[in-house]
Design an enzyme around this catalytic site. Structure first.
Site, PDB file in Angstrom:
ATOM      1  N   HIS A  67       2.364  14.087  -9.781  1.00 57.98           N
ATOM      2  CA  HIS A  67       3.473  13.336  -9.387  1.00 57.98           C
ATOM      3  C   HIS A  67       4.680  13.586  -9.673  1.00 57.98           C
ATOM      4  O   HIS A  67       5.128  13.634 -10.922  1.00 57.98           O
ATOM      5  CB  HIS A  67       3.015  11.840  -9.907  1.00 57.98           C
ATOM      6  CG  HIS A  67       3.862  10.510  -9.127  1.00 57.98           C
ATOM      7  ND1 HIS A  67       3.796  10.593  -8.116  1.00 57.98           N
ATOM      8  CD2 HIS A  67       4.549   9.613  -9.838  1.00 57.98           C
ATOM      9  CE1 HIS A  67       4.693   9.588  -7.533  1.00 57.98           C
ATOM     10  NE2 HIS A  67       4.961   8.967  -8.814  1.00 57.98           N
ATOM     11  N   TYR A  83      16.656 -29.089 -10.237  1.00 54.24           N
ATOM     12  CA  TYR A  83      16.270 -28.972 -11.643  1.00 54.24           C
ATOM     13  C   TYR A  83      17.555 -28.826 -12.582  1.00 54.24           C
ATOM     14  O   TYR A  83      18.265 -27.863 -12.070  1.00 54.24           O
ATOM     15  CB  TYR A  83      15.214 -27.820 -12.077  1.00 54.24           C
ATOM     16  CG  TYR A  83      13.781 -28.275 -11.624  1.00 54.24           C
ATOM     17  CD1 TYR A  83      13.220 -29.297 -12.184  1.00 54.24           C
ATOM     18  CD2 TYR A  83      13.276 -27.457 -10.469  1.00 54.24           C
ATOM     19  CE1 TYR A  83      11.895 -29.697 -11.863  1.00 54.24           C
ATOM     20  CE2 TYR A  83      11.771 -27.888 -10.186  1.00 54.24           C
ATOM     21  CZ  TYR A  83      11.147 -28.817 -10.855  1.00 54.24           C
ATOM     22  OH  TYR A  83       9.929 -29.195 -10.559  1.00 54.24           O
ATOM     23  N   LYS A 142      -1.217   0.284  -1.853  1.00 57.56           N
ATOM     24  CA  LYS A 142      -1.432  -0.413  -3.296  1.00 57.56           C
ATOM     25  C   LYS A 142      -0.685  -1.734  -3.255  1.00 57.56           C
ATOM     26  O   LYS A 142       0.413  -1.820  -2.331  1.00 57.56           O
ATOM     27  CB  LYS A 142      -1.106   0.261  -4.221  1.00 57.56           C
ATOM     28  CG  LYS A 142       0.110   1.085  -4.414  1.00 57.56           C
ATOM     29  CD  LYS A 142       0.315   1.950  -5.574  1.00 57.56           C
ATOM     30  CE  LYS A 142       1.845   2.554  -5.619  1.00 57.56           C
ATOM     31  NZ  LYS A 142       1.925   3.697  -6.424  1.00 57.56           N
ATOM     32  N   ASP A 196       8.124 -23.769  -5.438  1.00 61.64           N
ATOM     33  CA  ASP A 196       7.665 -23.639  -4.011  1.00 61.64           C
ATOM     34  C   ASP A 196       8.740 -23.836  -3.023  1.00 61.64           C
ATOM     35  O   ASP A 196       8.562 -23.868  -1.905  1.00 61.64           O
ATOM     36  CB  ASP A 196       6.662 -24.765  -3.664  1.00 61.64           C
ATOM     37  CG  ASP A 196       5.715 -24.709  -4.954  1.00 61.64           C
ATOM     38  OD1 ASP A 196       5.198 -23.660  -5.403  1.00 61.64           O
ATOM     39  OD2 ASP A 196       5.548 -25.831  -5.372  1.00 61.64           O
ATOM     40  N   CYS A 248      13.115 -23.216  -7.019  1.00 60.93           N
ATOM     41  CA  CYS A 248      11.724 -24.002  -7.720  1.00 60.93           C
ATOM     42  C   CYS A 248      10.718 -23.100  -7.542  1.00 60.93           C
ATOM     43  O   CYS A 248      10.633 -21.998  -6.716  1.00 60.93           O
ATOM     44  CB  CYS A 248      11.465 -25.416  -7.153  1.00 60.93           C
ATOM     45  SG  CYS A 248      12.972 -26.212  -6.939  1.00 60.93           S
TER      46      CYS A 248
END
Ligand SMILES: *Cc1c(COP(=O)(O)O)cnc(C)c1O
Length: 708
Positions: free
Chosen positions: A495, A600, A373, A650, A648
């Site tokens: 579980h 930034y 998953k 990216d 940032c």
């Protein structure tokens, strides 16, 4: 129960089969005895090509044939790969074929026939036969069920027989022989993609269902092979063979031989797999080269006239060249992916090792059912699942129906269990893609039942986690679920939720869950209910409570080679290896004077004259923003570069003042090793106050994933 396998036997037998094909084209025993050579090349050797077809059938077509509609994307991907190989082979042999005069007087139409049926050089018929055979079988499967497919492909094989080894009989039947003669104008042999390949492709796709013991397969293969030998000898005696690649007993031999190879347990050897293909493609060229070299060196007596030495020379020459090509291609592939911006390398060997280590902790009867998953915890779901399929893993669990569908579409075989809730609007997908759904509570069971069509399920049992499942004590409710007529119960599970803790309370709770679940299952069985597969262990269950192993173990984080947190309870001492490395590139390097700021909010200020580098990864890639302002670091050229200022979306600026040489294009290691330093997933998890599971599963879709 499914037998656990690694399918490494296939890789070795592929090599053997490739050498058998070389034998067919070199007749190694002629200088010993023509009869022995006939046996070796025309009978034993004929086992090789059907084997190749069957392997393709099993690994490429099983899903599509079982399903009839889904999984063609994976088939198509394979066909494109074969086309590319065929194209490469055509180019390699074009000059030789031209020189040999194979193409003189060829019209565009006959060229097309050659391309589709006979191949452009004698041994290249195999590639078009494979492509045409696969397409033909898939097309047939669209319009008829598997039973019909058997009928059609067997009839086609019989037609092929009459134009091959049994031609001596057919030839004398006036009208029929005319039909065959017309066919031979289009395809020189009946050994092609329409008549010969389909039955073996189909046999391969169904081979895993046929479970014959090793001993039985051995005896039956021996018997069938003796009969095939007799068949060949008789046909040859009466001179009936037009061509000698098909026998009545050939498919029978292949059924049992294939079972034998399938039961051969050994690790995969990918290099042999790829090398055998290249041996197949290149050996005719090597034959020419060996003959040429023999003439030049004056060694014709030894290298050509002695057929055994000639054969060995061709085999060794082909093998060496094939291994070199395989190696170069893998190098080339490795190089080409490094071009990317930010990426994840998945260590195939580490994954295989973890599978072996985890299997060894469990009893024989318990299979791994990896949790793939969340994109296989960020590692790349289909890529990882495919590799696991190759390692013999035949069960997976995912969180959502869309993940299940994606697995199926990429050709993953075995059981796929959806652990979470699926909205009723998506129930048709469960059926269409043969996914097993978890029954998350009694009301949900009613909803599944109301759908009105048969659905495969695993019943979730709540033994104390109180997240999903029907309460273990409510046996009546559980029994009612079993009795619903539209639910096909394939398994039952619970579980463990404290298996990662070594403290007394956690251990006590885990044991209580284990005992409770086993008792519940016993009770259900005593009521005559078929529980199917039972399972309860997640990773920490395998590490700490293997005594509760049922039929499946739902391993997640441990498969990827780490624990959730460094200090978590692990009684096994299992040596797991991290599977993932994550890397990005240095985009740009610049200088900052003391006092200047960057990023930034100008959150980084240089305290001395500094050098900073911008790296091509950001929080959109899952690199946590919490690592900003020196909390985290990356490795460049084996040295530490702290994060400078705010990460940032990216990109990330790092401080490389203390690193001697940094250039645009250099690799920055985010997770993994560089030189003698390492950043582990634990480090990042600890620096951001979470567990490795979260770090992994949030890695972005923009990252490319590669197996190395
Ligand atoms: C995710 C999940 C697993 C795997 O858990 P790990 O701790 O990563 O091994 C097992 N079972 C269920 C029900 C899960 O949701």
């Amino acid at each position: 129960m499914e037998i656990r396998k690694s399918y490494g036997g296939f890789d070795v037998f592929k090599l053997i089969a490739a050498f058998l094909v070389v034998a067919i084209h070199t007749s190694p025993l002629t200088s010993v005895s023509p009869a022995a050579d006939f046996f070796f090349t025309r009978i034993l050797g004929r086992l090789a090509v059907p084997f190749f077809f069957m392997v393709t059938g099993q690994f490429i077509l099983t899903r599509y044939i079982e399903d009839g509609r889904n999984g063609f994307a994976a088939v198509w991907k394979y066909i494109k790969k074969v086309m590319l190989l065929y194209l490469a082979a055509i180019i390699i042999y074009l000059p030789i074929g031209y020189y040999a005069g194979n193409y003189s007087g060829v019209s565009p139409l006959s060229a097309l026939c050659m391309l589709i049926f006979d191949g452009t050089f004698y041994h290249l018929w195999y590639f078009p036969a494979l492509i045409v055979g696969i397409l033909f079988v898939c097309l047939l499967r669209r319009v008829c069920p598997v039973r019909g497919l058997w009928a059609i492909t067997v009839v086609l094989y019989i037609i092929a027989l009459l134009g091959d080894s049994y031609w001596g009989i057919t030839e004398n039947i006036p009208v029929v022989s005319g039909v065959y003669e017309a066919m031979f104008k289009i395809s020189s042999y009946t050994r092609n993609g329409l008549f010969f390949a389909p039955v073996f492709l189909l046999m391969g796709s169904q081979a895993a269902k046929l479970k014959i013991s090793v001993k039985k397969s051995g005896i039956l293969f021996a018997a069938a092979f003796i009969l095939m030998t007799a068949e060949g000898v008789v046909l040859r005696h009466f001179n009936l063979q037009r061509h000698d690649s098909m026998y009545i007993m050939l498919p029978v031999c292949m059924v049992f031989l294939y079972q034998l190879i399938m039961s051969w347990e050994r690790g995969p050897a990918k290099i042999l797999r790829t090398a055998s293909t290249w041996i197949y493609i290149l050996h005719p060229a090597v034959i020419i080269a060996v003959r040429g070299a023999a003439s030049v060196l004056g060694l014709r007596r030894l290298l050509v006239e002695n057929s055994v030495v000639h054969y060995l020379a061709v085999c060794i020459g082909s093998f060496v060249i094939a291994v070199i090509i395989t190696y170069l291609l893998s190098r080339f592939r490795r190089k080409s992916f490094r071009e990317d911006r930010a990426w994840i390398e998945v260590d195939r060997a580490a994954l295989a090792r973890n599978v072996a280590v985890l299997r060894a902790l469990l009893p024989e009867s318990c299979e791994l059912m990896p949790a793939v998953k969340a994109n296989a915890y960020g590692h790349g779901m289909t890529m990882v699942a495919r590799e696991l399929n190759e390692l013999g893993v035949r069960a997976f669990c995912v969180a959502s129906v869309s993940e299940g569908v994606e697995l199926r579409r990429s050709g993953i075989v075995g059981e796929v269990l959806i652990l979470g809730y699926t909205h009723p609007a998506k129930f048709p997908l469960l059926k269409k893609y043969d996914l097993s759904q978890t029954v998350v509570d009694p009301d949900y069971a009613v909803e599944l039942e109301r759908y009105g069509k048969k659905i495969a399920v695993h019943i979730g049992i709540d033994t104390g986690m109180h997240r999903l499942g029907t309460a273990f004590c409510d046996l009546e409710a559980i029994e009612k679920i079993f009795k619903m007529k539209n639910l096909r119960v394939r398994g039952i599970f619970t579980h463990m939720c404290t298996a990662d803790g070594g403290d007394e309370k956690s251990v006590e709770f885990s044991r209580r869950q284990g005992e409770t679940f086993l008792k519940t299952v016993e009770e259900l069985k005593s009521r005559g209910l078929d529980c199917g597969k039972i399972h309860m262990l997640p990773s920490y269950g395998i590490l700490n409570y293997p005594e509760y192993a049922g039929d499946y173990a739902r391993v997640g984080i441990a498969l990827y080679g780490v624990k959730s947190a460094r200090e978590d309870y692990d009684a096994s001492g299992a040596e797991l290896m991290p599977v993932m490395s994550m890397k990005a590139r240095v985009a740009s390097v610049r200088e900052l004077k003391a006092g200047e700021s960057a990023g930034y909010g100008l959150a980084f200020t240089a305290e001395r004259d500094s050098k900073i580098a911008t790296v091509t990864i950001g929080y959109a890639d899952g690199y946590p923003r919490g690592l900003s302002c020196g909390k985290g670091h990356v490795l460049i050229n084996g040295q530490i570069a702290p994060v400078a200022g705010r990460i940032c979306m990216d990109q990330t600026i790092v401080d490389v003042t203390d690193i001697d040489s940094v250039h645009s294009g250099d690799i920055a290691v985010i997770i993994g090793r560089s030189g003698d330093k390492e950043i582990s997933a634990y480090d990042i998890a600890e620096q951001t106050g979470t567990i490795t599971n979260e770090i992994f599963s949030r890695l972005g879709s923009r990252l490319q994933r590669f197996m190395v």
